[in-house]
Design an enzyme around this catalytic site. Structure first.
Site, PDB file in Angstrom:
ATOM      1  N   GLY A   1      70.421  41.451  37.102  1.00 14.89           N
ATOM      2  CA  GLY A   1      70.560  40.571  35.955  1.00 14.89           C
ATOM      3  C   GLY A   1      69.239  40.418  35.227  1.00 14.89           C
ATOM      4  N   CYS A   2      69.289  39.888  34.025  1.00 11.99           N
ATOM      5  CA  CYS A   2      68.076  39.787  33.211  1.00 11.99           C
ATOM      6  C   CYS A   2      67.107  38.755  33.779  1.00 11.99           C
ATOM      7  CB  CYS A   2      68.434  39.491  31.759  1.00 11.99           C
ATOM      8  SG  CYS A   2      69.582  38.112  31.527  1.00 11.99           S
ATOM      9  N   TYR A   3      67.591  37.521  33.982  1.00 15.25           N
ATOM     10  CA  TYR A   3      66.705  36.520  34.583  1.00 15.25           C
ATOM     11  C   TYR A   3      66.190  36.988  35.940  1.00 15.25           C
ATOM     12  CZ  TYR A   3      67.979  32.823  31.179  1.00 15.25           C
ATOM     13  OH  TYR A   3      68.145  32.061  30.052  1.00 15.25           O
TER      14      TYR A   3
ATOM     15  N   THR B   1      65.578  39.908  37.106  1.00 17.47           N
ATOM     16  CA  THR B   1      64.526  40.922  36.984  1.00 17.47           C
ATOM     17  C   THR B   1      63.173  40.266  36.733  1.00 17.47           C
ATOM     18  OG1 THR B   1      66.069  42.598  36.179  1.00 17.47           O
ATOM     19  CG2 THR B   1      63.748  42.910  35.628  1.00 17.47           C
TER      20      THR B   1
END
Lengths: 348, 348, 348, 348
Positions: free
Chosen positions: A148-150, A152
């Site tokens: 996921g973005c957060y 990472t």
């Protein structure tokens, strides 16, 4: 050339994948599926791709996908787990950008995503696609679950400290902020420009689906015997398009000098092409990584007290999703890991 | 490899040039000058270039510049005209991104820029670097004057109509809008985010320096004997970073169908790699060209009346400045015109 | 105290009306209707009204509305024309913020709005609520049709010139730009922050519903015998929340000095509490009128040529809608016209 | 009528003070000083005040100031401490919006602000102008030191917990974000729109001047004998104009239910006109308080763990500065505390 298809290409991760794939020298893009827009030229939905992509969206077709070397899933959660098993069985490699295969503990997945998991056995085989952690496994993987973005941004910020066991794992606090593209290309009132411009707000402060993913990864890197990492995670919405900024707080267990901390981070990421440890005291900006696969980090120790601050920035659609997916693809197919990902950020 | 230097690389056109040059396969960047920041690593001022550019800003040194194949001037007006003559004399080719050599009529230049021109004879030799108009001359030029940002968008929008002589040249109206990067990286109160966010305003409505440049170009393409083009030009400041949008109004002299107009534009730009005539009725968006050398155009005839509307968008720092400079470089050095300029726009 | 109800209070004109009404000293707000949100406290949808408004949205109830002195319609077009006739018959006064009663020519209305008009006889009686034009009629009106946002800004900018007959009415060009709140609080993909931030675009350049409204008003103020005003109108979307900026072009028929033009505007609006003619050469900014009922204007004559430029700014939700509705209410009920509308703009 | 002057009215706190004072029914504004702009009409610098303020900026004149009932200082730090002593001696009451009198410990002030304090004895007498804490002292104060913007949001969020002694005071973490107006109206490159739009960054993470102010206040409300509050504070810059959002983390010492926590906050602020405790689980948005003196709060306990999250929003220029200054004025002069501060937020 790697024969590639994208399932579900009408969202922001889809168009970002396309942006990167159309100039990648080793990729032949064969299909982009969308049930809703089948027949519509891709460049009609995304005029930025006029002259770069002649494909039209098409109905998903198993035979067509099965003829590819690699299929990206850029779909909402729940879709990949239904379609990936058959592709995997037929030998196709898959990179899933959705959340379907990120969590190894199926009950946890089912609790946070509110539905039964359709392919729990595949979830167990999937490799978590954070190259800085799992490069070797990714190289041989048939199914990669893109982080996921957060997670990472947050994981890259904390991994050196958790691996070293020098912070209290029971008191990890992440205050993070994302641009609006992180919420996807969805027709929702609360994502309108008129609702969010000149505004700032937290959301999902009571619990966000990325929290168990972060804890899973951090627990995986802790020294044996350490108490399990516990993360308090509050995300915020910034009136900008792209970018994630994570402000991470952790309490030092022992006496580390600022210089030792700086060296810890620099040595951990020395060979990583896409993690940039900035000089001590720096404040990385989200725009410095816009459109790139780079994560920029800095470590600070405000007023010499015990509470460390790590600042970590990525582009949520790039290192936080589609560019990291390409990094995984490069690794899986034995290419130079940076191929197609060399451009500096668009600044200003 | 083309040996290249940049004079004055601390502004936005400078960092945009750098972004494009560091990945250009035929360029060897040898120097970036800045008196104020001599000694400072470029990547310290622009962290987006960390890992891409190891140079530090240096004092301008004539010998070093003279040893280059090509020198870009990304300086405020007045600087290039003082330094270029010696470089030209020593055989160096020059692309000037400033306004110094754009106007052929020296008194007009001196009136609008409020100072005496230091190299009027060079202004007469300089080639105006709009490839869609002067490709052949650019190829052989020693000194190229890169067009202004507004003029690029506006001229490309009007050239087909003015060449064809089908609109009244005495009634040309351009209402254009630019992102804040167009004003440069200057410490001015009226460029602050707090002054411009959630705000829109015209500026220089009584007269802008790009107006004589636009008239010069349009007059140059009109059929012999036509009355001289006269342009009313009002620029506006948009609370965004990059992008120029020009809304152009002109009155048809004769009966042209919408289809004939569309064909006029399409045929004029058929072979242009960086001009994209969109389908009739389209509304090009600035973000569709962000970071690229593309100009997107559309022609409309509201309610079938005589007043034509042309919409034209570019990225002010790219096609409006640094990317167009690279396009000129590619032409001057016999490279593929699109080399280093192939990436699609960053969208969203 | 004026007993007031609002029909359709869940959009941006609704919440702006509420913001102004809750502090108006002569208004008692009795009901706000919304079928979709009946039962929901207003302050739950709009937390800015916590502590200011205790009402909940309610189902529309004819008896309750009929018991009011005044009903505002803040509904999409088509709603007011169905409900207003009965209210008017029962003696209730109505201010309609929608487009239902703005056009006197019913076929024109039906053509632009794509449906049959349900109350053509009322459209003939309705007073167009631009106080600067129709103050006396508004005072006695039972039904006031509030002007559209673009028409308010554009008409106030051109009325002095058209009344005086000193510009060519056949060549009127309006290039205008609006903040995103002008599109309403609708869940549409193309209104997302991620689609519009750092972006600028025209829309409806081929024809916008406000165009016939503008022509109707301008034709109404032209001297007898003059040829009918014809307007080319291109609207644009600015990445901001509030504000309209109109850039108006018109060709002088005769020799007017800049000073005479300035005096023409100043004398036309001398007694108007909400029209502010700025010094010659000014560039009014939208933020200078944010949240207020003020229209700021300036007149320029670029380079002394024949093409005049008028710049006009309003807040689309205030003077362009809800605050102008209150101005009309004050006039209709014999109150001081500025009551409840005295606050300066929120700047920065 | 209270005779009022403002020293230093050219910044954002100055124009915000003016916006509120010109409609305050009990205030007569007599002078606004600015050495740099003496002679310039206020409404020329701030066109939003055209028609609201006829004053011109004037040179500071001790006699004129001494003839006032109240003088506001809206100056950079260092100015008030030089000028206030004489005014105080002559019986004038002063509200200082700068940092000069916020810290009682002079060495701490001198360390953080990097200069010697010119009036340490006055700093000891000054009342810290947080009405929710010091209402009675403010009423009788001659010199009020208005709290900083971050401290106002953060302190109001933590005071109930610290007073009750139910969180660990040694582990307080504040991650806060401000709009760009918080940095003032200064011509600095790093405050440009082109530098900050579509961007997010932390700043001063190694130490910010508001940190000792926050600790001073929190320590003042702790139960006797509790260990001294220690705060880690990281501020961030949001690409918006107004607003502060504080995300506060603290560890519960004992078992409190979510309901008990909610009641603690509600009962602490029940009688406060400008603190709004939202329902449990809410996410207050900065735009919900734009232009108002309100602080909106909510308390959350993510996943029922020990780490509490408090979300607190204010308008940095209003409750964070000028509106709070007016609230203090109302208290000092025995007026209704909400006078001139009644308008709801401008939303959207």
């Amino acid at each position: 050339m790697i024969k590639v298809a994208i399932v579900g290409g009408t969202g922001y991760t889809g168009v970002e994948l396309l942006r990167l794939l159309v100039t990648h020298p080793q990729v032949e893009l064969t299909a982009i599926t969308s049930r809703a827009l089948a027949g519509t030229p891709v460049a009609e939905l995304f005029p930025s791709l006029r002259g770069h992509c002649d494909l039209a969206f098409c109905e998903p077709d198993l035979e067509q996908l099965a003829a590819c070397d690699l299929v990206f899933f850029a779909t909402p959660h729940g879709v990949a787990q239904a379609q990936v098993p058959e592709l995997v069985q037929r030998g196709v490699r898959v990179i899933d950008l959705s959340a379907d295969f990120r969590l190894r503990d199926i009950p946890t997945w089912e609790q946070w995503y509110g539905q039964q998991h359709a392919a729990p056995e595949l979830a167990a085989q999937a490799v978590y696609g954070l190259p800085e952690l799992n490069r070797a496994e990714i190289a041989g993987a048939q199914l990669v679950a893109c982080p996921g973005c957060y997670p990472t941004a947050i994981q890259l910020g904390w991994i050196p400290l958790l691996e070293a066991g020098i912070v209290d794992p029971g008191q990890l606090i992440a205050s993070a902020a994302s641009g609006a593209s992180g919420a996807g290309r969805q027709a929702k009132t609360d994502l309108l420009l008129a609702e969010n411009s000149d505004n700032f707000r937290a959301y999902a402060a009571g619990g966000h689906r990325h929290q168990p993913e972060i804890e899973q990864t951090l627990r995986g890197v802790q020294p044996a015997g350490d108490s399990a990492a516990r993360v308090t995670f509050v995300p915020h919405l910034v009136p900008m398009v792209r970018g994630i900024h994570a402000t991470l707080f952790a309490n030092l267990r022992s006496d580390q000098s600022a210089q030792e901390l700086q060296e810890l981070f620099e040595s951990r990421y020395r060979d990583e092409p896409f993690v940039d440890v900035m000089p001590a005291g720096s404040h990385p900006q989200t725009r410095s990584v816009r459109g790139t696969n780079v994560c920029r980090l800095s470590v600070l120790q405000p007023q010499g007290r015990d509470t460390l601050v790590v600042l970590s920035v990525i582009d949520n659609l790039a290192k936080g999703s589609s560019a990291q997916a390409l990094q995984n693809m490069n690794i899986m197919f034995g290419l130079d890991e940076t191929l197609g990902l060399e451009s500096p950020a668009l600044l200003p």
